[in-house]
Enzyme design. Structure first.
Site, PDB file in Angstrom:
ATOM      1  CG  ASP A 157      -1.300  38.737 -64.541  1.00  0.00           C
ATOM      2  OD1 ASP A 157      -1.179  40.033 -64.587  1.00  0.00           O
ATOM      3  OD2 ASP A 157      -1.231  37.745 -65.113  1.00  0.00           O
TER       4      ASP A 157
HETATM    5  N1  URA Z   1       2.074  38.113 -68.857  1.00  0.00           N
HETATM    6  C1  URA Z   1       1.063  37.792 -68.094  1.00  0.00           C
HETATM    7  O1  URA Z   1       0.015  37.135 -68.654  1.00  0.00           O
HETATM    8  N2  URA Z   1       1.241  37.882 -66.553  1.00  0.00           N
HETATM    9  C2  URA Z   1       2.107  38.407 -66.277  1.00  0.00           C
HETATM   10  O2  URA Z   1       2.287  38.678 -64.921  1.00  0.00           O
HETATM   11  C3  URA Z   1       3.277  38.996 -66.955  1.00  0.00           C
HETATM   12  C4  URA Z   1       3.267  38.734 -68.175  1.00  0.00           C
END
Ligand code: URA
Length: 241
Positions: A103
């Protein structure tokens, strides 16, 4: 790798194949010191443009990046800033992509490669490569959080429970607490959603291990470096959760 002169120039950063052909036709390209006007001539080195030697593009890219927060793993300009802005243009030219996404607000270990087979091996749901996350969170976790991670959680909008996962919570002090989470799949916002399902809210999320490979401590946010073959094997090795 021997290839057509126009393809060689295009991969080395001289625009499209059509742009490269135009350079060649204009008489600006030499191979081993001889002016060449045939874009189909086979080359692997010894090329110069306007008398300046051209560095051949690598055959492929196998890289780890310590992704900083605030960068999107996407090519959509409306989501800028993007990984593309962090990486040299050769990554785009060679078709390098991240193996799975983090993310925008997640930092840490991201594999970026032009090797589609490696991306497939790292991300295929059936291979279950373990990823480890360091999480700072707020809230009070359910007493059975550890078991629920282990037994699987049905996340909102999904019809399959999550694969067995592991959470270890450090005895928290104050508002922000710390946990380590191991996942063997990669669903959308998975850590954030699983933690929310047991009463926590992620404040900061960082991936520090994939398979048996730890993010090197000397690789600062935004830095990347080549992976060795041994390191690729470590990334692919399975760890029990
Ligand atoms: N889980 C999440 O919520 N975000 C990420 O970037 C990776 C795993």
């Amino acid at each position: 790798m021997a290839e057509r002169l126009d393809a060689f120039l295009s991969r080395a950063g001289f625009g499209s194949r059509r742009d490269a052909k135009a350079l060649i036709k204009a008489g600006r390209v030499m191979v081993n010191g001889i002016n060449v006007k045939d874009p189909g001539v086979s080359v692997s080195s010894g090329v110069s443009v306007d008398s300046k030697p051209v560095e051949p593009a690598p055959d492929g890219l196998w890289v780890i990046l310590n992704k900083p927060i605030g960068i999107a793993c996407s090519h959509d300009p409306t989501e800028a800033p993007l990984l593309d802005e962090l990486l040299p243009p050769v990554f785009r030219r060679l078709g390098a992509e991240p193996a799975g996404r983090l993310d925008r607000d997640t930092s840490g270990l991201l594999v970026i490669t032009s090797d589609g087979a490696l991306i497939q091996r790292l991300t295929h749901p059936k291979r279950h490569v373990t990823k480890r996350y360091q999480v700072v969170f707020e809230g009070t976790l359910a007493e059975d959080a550890v078991d629920r991670f282990k037994n699987g959680i049905l996340l909102d909008g999904e019809d399959e429970i999550t694969r067995p996962a592991r959470i270890e919570v450090e005895s928290g002090v104050g508002q922000s607490q710390h946990a380590t989470i191991w996942l063997r799949e990669g669903r959308y916002h998975q850590v954030r959603r699983m933690l929310a399902a047991v009463g926590g809210k992620v404040v900061a999320l960082h991936r520090d291990r994939v398979g048996a490979f730890d993010l090197p401590s000397d690789l600062r946010p935004g830095e990347f470096r080549d992976l060795s073959e041994k390191e690729i094997e470590l990334l692919l090795s399975d760890e029990a959760t």
